[in-house]
Design a protein around this motif. Structure first.
Motif, short mmCIF file in Angstrom:
data_model
loop_
_atom_site.label_atom_id
_atom_site.label_comp_id
_atom_site.label_asym_id
_atom_site.label_seq_id
_atom_site.Cartn_x
_atom_site.Cartn_y
_atom_site.Cartn_z
N GLY A 69 44.16 37.95 44.09
CA GLY A 69 46.05 38.37 43.25
C GLY A 69 45.83 39.95 42.92
N ARG A 70 46.27 40.94 43.10
CA ARG A 70 46.49 41.95 42.22
C ARG A 70 45.81 42.54 41.25
N ASN A 71 45.20 43.21 40.98
CA ASN A 71 44.35 43.66 39.80
C ASN A 71 43.29 42.66 38.89
N TRP A 72 42.40 41.92 40.54
CA TRP A 72 41.75 41.22 40.03
C TRP A 72 40.40 42.18 39.24
N ALA A 73 39.68 42.05 38.26
CA ALA A 73 39.13 42.87 37.99
C ALA A 73 39.59 44.83 37.42
N ASP A 74 40.26 44.53 37.56
CA ASP A 74 40.74 46.21 37.09
C ASP A 74 40.38 46.74 35.57
N PRO A 75 39.69 47.43 35.11
CA PRO A 75 39.36 47.30 34.04
C PRO A 75 40.02 48.21 33.54
N ALA A 76 41.45 49.08 33.61
CA ALA A 76 43.06 49.28 32.78
C ALA A 76 43.33 48.05 32.72
N ARG A 77 43.69 47.29 33.54
CA ARG A 77 44.75 46.52 33.44
C ARG A 77 44.59 44.82 34.53
N PRO A 78 43.28 44.38 34.15
CA PRO A 78 42.57 43.37 35.17
C PRO A 78 43.59 41.79 34.74
N SER A 79 43.73 41.43 35.72
CA SER A 79 44.76 40.36 36.09
C SER A 79 44.32 39.59 35.33
N ALA A 80 45.55 38.18 34.64
CA ALA A 80 45.35 36.79 34.47
C ALA A 80 44.66 36.10 34.61
N GLY A 81 44.18 36.11 36.12
CA GLY A 81 43.72 35.04 36.76
C GLY A 81 42.02 35.28 36.38
N TYR A 82 42.12 36.78 36.85
CA TYR A 82 40.03 37.56 36.26
C TYR A 82 39.71 37.22 35.14
N ILE A 83 40.42 37.37 34.15
CA ILE A 83 40.55 36.59 32.36
C ILE A 83 40.01 35.38 32.58
N ALA A 84 40.88 34.68 32.93
CA ALA A 84 41.00 33.19 33.59
C ALA A 84 39.56 32.72 34.19
N TRP A 85 39.43 33.85 35.04
CA TRP A 85 38.26 33.19 35.64
C TRP A 85 36.69 33.53 35.30
N LEU A 86 36.93 34.47 34.05
CA LEU A 86 35.86 34.76 33.54
C LEU A 86 35.21 34.05 31.74
N LEU A 87 36.34 33.21 32.00
CA LEU A 87 36.42 32.14 30.51
C LEU A 87 35.13 30.74 30.35
N TRP A 88 35.72 31.09 32.22
CA TRP A 88 35.20 29.88 33.35
C TRP A 88 33.43 29.64 33.31
N GLY A 89 33.62 31.03 32.77
CA GLY A 89 31.78 31.37 33.43
C GLY A 89 31.80 32.67 34.67
N GLY A 90 32.77 32.68 35.24
CA GLY A 90 33.53 34.00 36.21
C GLY A 90 32.37 33.43 37.42
N ASP A 91 32.04 34.12 38.19
CA ASP A 91 31.56 34.33 39.56
C ASP A 91 29.71 33.45 39.47
N GLU A 92 29.14 33.91 38.28
CA GLU A 92 27.60 33.04 38.39
C GLU A 92 28.17 31.94 37.82
N GLY A 93 29.03 31.37 36.71
CA GLY A 93 29.06 30.50 36.54
C GLY A 93 29.87 29.33 37.72
N LYS A 94 30.87 30.17 38.59
CA LYS A 94 30.63 29.27 40.36
C LYS A 94 29.65 28.33 41.11
N MET A 95 28.55 29.65 40.94
CA MET A 95 27.54 29.52 41.64
C MET A 95 26.38 28.35 40.77
N TRP A 96 26.34 28.45 39.50
CA TRP A 96 25.91 27.56 38.68
C TRP A 96 26.46 26.30 39.15
#
Length: 105
Positions: A69-96
């Motif tokens: 999606g647009r603005n994934w991990a954009d420091p100024a305007r991160p996407s809602a999906g990116y923020i939600a992904w972090l809530l669930w543990g981020g990339d490290e959470g997915k691997m774990w």
């Protein structure tokens, strides 16, 4: 009686979840009440049960597409999906979760 199986989230997952809550507060978007509750669990590093692992595995499977999606991990305007992904543990959470799910199968 066998001891229940529980999994303790990593400190990196807790950091990602805390960052997600901060970004959610700052930008007013990202995640649902379920995602916020999951973030709070991860931040507290509460032991997770097999049902939690399965729920997290399903979340990451459904939302991996959000990374395109647009603005994934954009420091100024991160996407809602990116923020939600972090809530669930981020990339490290997915691997774990992927590792823990294999243990449960």
């Amino acid at each position: 009686m066998p001891k229940p199986v529980r999994f303790v989230p990593t400190s990196k997952m807790a950091e990602n979840a805390a960052r997600g809550l901060d970004l959610r507060a700052k930008h007013g978007r990202g995640g649902t009440h379920v995602g916020v509750a999951r973030a709070e669990q991860l931040i507290a590093r509460e032991p997770l049960e097999p049902k939690d692992i399965k729920s997290m595995y399903s979340y990451f499977a459904r939302h991996a597409v959000d990374k395109q999606g647009r603005n994934w991990a954009d420091p100024a305007r991160p996407s809602a999906g990116y923020i939600a992904w972090l809530l669930w543990g981020g990339d490290e959470g997915k691997m774990w979760v992927d590792e823990k799910r294999k243990m449960l199968d």
